[in-house]
Design a protein around this motif. Structure first.
Motif, short mmCIF file in Angstrom:
data_model
loop_
_atom_site.label_atom_id
_atom_site.label_comp_id
_atom_site.label_asym_id
_atom_site.label_seq_id
_atom_site.Cartn_x
_atom_site.Cartn_y
_atom_site.Cartn_z
N SER A 36 -34.93 33.09 -50.59
CA SER A 36 -35.08 32.67 -49.18
C SER A 36 -36.55 32.67 -48.82
O SER A 36 -37.40 33.14 -49.58
CB SER A 36 -34.40 33.69 -48.26
OG SER A 36 -33.05 33.44 -48.14
N ALA A 37 -36.84 32.21 -47.61
CA ALA A 37 -38.19 32.32 -47.06
C ALA A 37 -38.41 33.77 -46.61
O ALA A 37 -37.44 34.49 -46.37
CB ALA A 37 -38.31 31.40 -45.85
N LYS A 47 -39.37 35.39 -38.46
CA LYS A 47 -39.10 34.83 -39.80
C LYS A 47 -40.01 33.63 -40.06
O LYS A 47 -40.26 32.85 -39.13
CB LYS A 47 -37.67 34.27 -39.83
CG LYS A 47 -36.56 35.26 -39.97
CD LYS A 47 -35.26 34.51 -39.75
CE LYS A 47 -34.19 35.04 -40.68
NZ LYS A 47 -33.08 34.11 -40.85
N PHE A 181 -31.97 26.76 -49.65
CA PHE A 181 -32.00 26.15 -48.31
C PHE A 181 -32.19 24.64 -48.28
O PHE A 181 -32.00 24.03 -47.26
CB PHE A 181 -33.11 26.82 -47.49
CG PHE A 181 -33.09 26.56 -46.01
CD1 PHE A 181 -31.89 26.41 -45.31
CD2 PHE A 181 -34.28 26.48 -45.29
CE1 PHE A 181 -31.88 26.20 -43.94
CE2 PHE A 181 -34.28 26.25 -43.92
CZ PHE A 181 -33.08 26.10 -43.25
N GLY A 196 -29.55 29.70 -42.54
CA GLY A 196 -28.94 30.71 -43.41
C GLY A 196 -28.45 30.12 -44.72
O GLY A 196 -27.76 30.75 -45.51
N GLY A 197 -28.86 28.87 -44.99
CA GLY A 197 -28.27 28.11 -46.10
C GLY A 197 -28.72 28.48 -47.50
O GLY A 197 -28.24 27.88 -48.46
N SER A 198 -29.62 29.45 -47.65
CA SER A 198 -29.97 29.83 -49.02
C SER A 198 -28.77 30.45 -49.75
O SER A 198 -28.67 30.35 -50.97
CB SER A 198 -31.12 30.83 -49.03
OG SER A 198 -32.27 30.21 -48.53
N1 ASP Z 1 -34.74 30.57 -44.34
C1 ASP Z 1 -33.56 29.90 -43.87
C2 ASP Z 1 -33.16 30.45 -42.52
O1 ASP Z 1 -33.80 31.33 -42.00
C3 ASP Z 1 -32.45 29.96 -44.86
C4 ASP Z 1 -32.04 31.33 -45.34
O2 ASP Z 1 -32.77 32.30 -45.20
O3 ASP Z 1 -30.94 31.44 -45.88
O4 ASP Z 1 -32.20 29.98 -41.96
#
Ligand code: ASP
Length: 448
Positions: A36-37, A47, A181, A196-198
């Motif tokens: 993820s990021a 974030k 992601f 949240g797609g990671s």
């Molecule tokens: N970085 C993206 C988000 O914050 C994907 C992830 O973390 O899953 O939505």
């Protein structure tokens, strides 16, 4: 063979990257890593994905974006410095950001390209770090790995042919580090999955390379039977089925993206939910069939709020052919997606998420009046839905009773009850103000 996905909290700073590197070094079975990021380093932090979204906003509204731009680079530069990596990678990141800003003129496309940078930069930085530690790691872009997706910005869906390409990397010598992601559309655009797609990317990689296990690392050791912020020391779930998990994630369990299960359950790859900060704990396993179904018919309770019910009463409604269809058509025409439709003989309610009704409620009500001429039309907009989930409920007796009794004792009135044909979940609609009491009372009756 395992695919491991590490979430934003697991990769938010140099200390966390070190923990992740140790996990990878100590487990030879981990051959693919999806990242993820960088997430929040503390409660007040932002974030990186949100920083990138803010940067996009400033770019498209032609504000001075230099501060946001530098803040994003500084997040990565700090990790590079602490981990003693070469700073040329930061110059490369800067170039990529500038190039996107200068060359992508469509706002939605630019947003997706910038959002993808959080994951993409983190994957590049992390693979450099692993190489510096002597681990045979290699950064792999989703394009080279075969992530071909639909072309709808922010809402990518994988095209099934992608799996074939991914399978060829199964026996790769190096550990492949892949940003989560996002993927690439056939038109050549970067397209992101929903937020949240990671988790979704990790699941896709696991399926593509036919992993034996998909490990999803966050900052929690287990999935709990109820929200730990509301229930003290809730029961830690050791095993949960895909179907149960899907119901719970849909209704508010944030730990695992609800769309991430789909690629896995079709081919039966188990998921382990694990904690980067406590890798010695085995965590929760998501499987096709769980043990102890009889002893533990209910696996979790959750509560989702922000619902509105639009209820209609009309005498002899049951005799009017096509009434429900005409009612639902009104919602569809206004682009409002529907959650539940409890019905009675002369009444029907349509339950939707309240935010979908912003700006369209009045015209929906007017159309219902004009087209369906109800005897009574009522709107309740302060509703919460309690969900009780468990595969064992089909075979057990008195499950609904437990909830109704627990709520009655607290003098909480139930507005609606709904159970799907699969009997894996039951929904109890209550008022938002009763949410806390209801959740605690229900938890006591099922788990204590
Ligand atoms: N970085 C993206 C988000 O914050 C994907 C992830 O973390 O899953 O939505």
């Amino acid at each position: 063979m395992k695919v491991a996905k590490f979430g934003g909290s697991s990769l938010c700073n140099a200390t966390q990257l070190t923990k992740v590197a140790n996990i990878i070094k100590e487990d030879e079975a981990i051959r693919f890593v999806v990242v993820s990021a960088p997430g929040k380093r503390d409660e007040t932090d932002i974030k990186v994905t949100d920083l990138l979204i803010a940067l996009h906003e400033q770019v498209v509204t032609q504000q001075d974006y230099s501060e946001s731009f530098n803040t994003i680079l500084a997040r990565f530069a700090n990790m590079v410095e602490v981990l003693k990596l070469s700073s040329t990678i930061i110059q490369h990141f800067e170039k990529v950001l500038r190039q996107y800003i200068q060359t992508i003129h469509d706002s939605e496309r630019l947003l997706d390209a910038l959002k993808a940078c959080g994951e993409d930069f983190n994957a590049q930085l992390f693979s450099q770090y692993l190489l510096a530690l002597g681990v045979n790691a290699q950064y792999f872009s989703p394009k080279d790995f075969g992530f071909v997706v639909t072309d709808e910005p922010g809402n990518a869906q994988l095209l099934p042919e992608s799996y074939e390409k991914m399978a060829q990397f199964r026996d790769s010598d190096a550990i492949l580090i892949i940003p989560g992601f996002f993927g690439y559309s056939k038109e050549g655009n970067i397209v992101t999955f929903p937020r949240g797609g990671s988790d979704i990317s990790g699941a896709i990689v696991a399926r593509g390379v036919r992993a034996d296990i998909y490990e999803n690392f966050t900052d929690q050791s287990y999935i709990y039977a109820a929200h730990p912020g509301i229930i003290d020391n809730p029961y830690a779930i050791k095993e949960i089925t895909y179907r149960e998990m899907r119901e719970l994630s849909y209704s508010g369990f944030g730990i695992f993206h609800d769309e991430a299960l789909e690629p896995l359950f079709q081919v039966n790859i188990p998921v382990m939910v694990r904690n980067t900060n406590q890798p010695e704990i085995k965590g929760t396993k998501i499987v096709a069939q769980r043990q102890y179904q009889e002893e533990l018919p209910v696996v979790g309770i959750s509560c989702d709020e922000g619902f509105t019910a639009i209820s209609i009463r009309k005498y002899l409604l049951n005799r009017q052919l096509g009434f429900t269809r005409r009612l639902l058509q009104i919602f569809e025409d206004h682009n409002v997606s529907i959650e539940h439709i409890p019905t009675g003989i002369d009444n029907i309610s349509v339950v939707v998420r309240s935010h979908y009704l912003e700006g369209v409620l009045d015209s929906i009500l007017q159309e219902i009046q004009d087209k369906l001429r109800p005897d009574n039309l009522m709107v309740e907009d302060d509703l919460a839905i309690m969900v009780v989930v468990g595969e064992g409920m089909v075979a057990a007796h008195g499950m609904a009773n437990k909830t109704t009794e627990a709520l009655a004792q607290e003098k909480i009135s139930i507005r609606m009850i709904n159970q799907g044909a699969s009997e894996i979940s039951m929904f109890f609609t209550i008022r938002m103000k009763d949410k806390l009491n209801a959740l605690q009372a229900m938890y006591r009756s099922y788990f204590e």
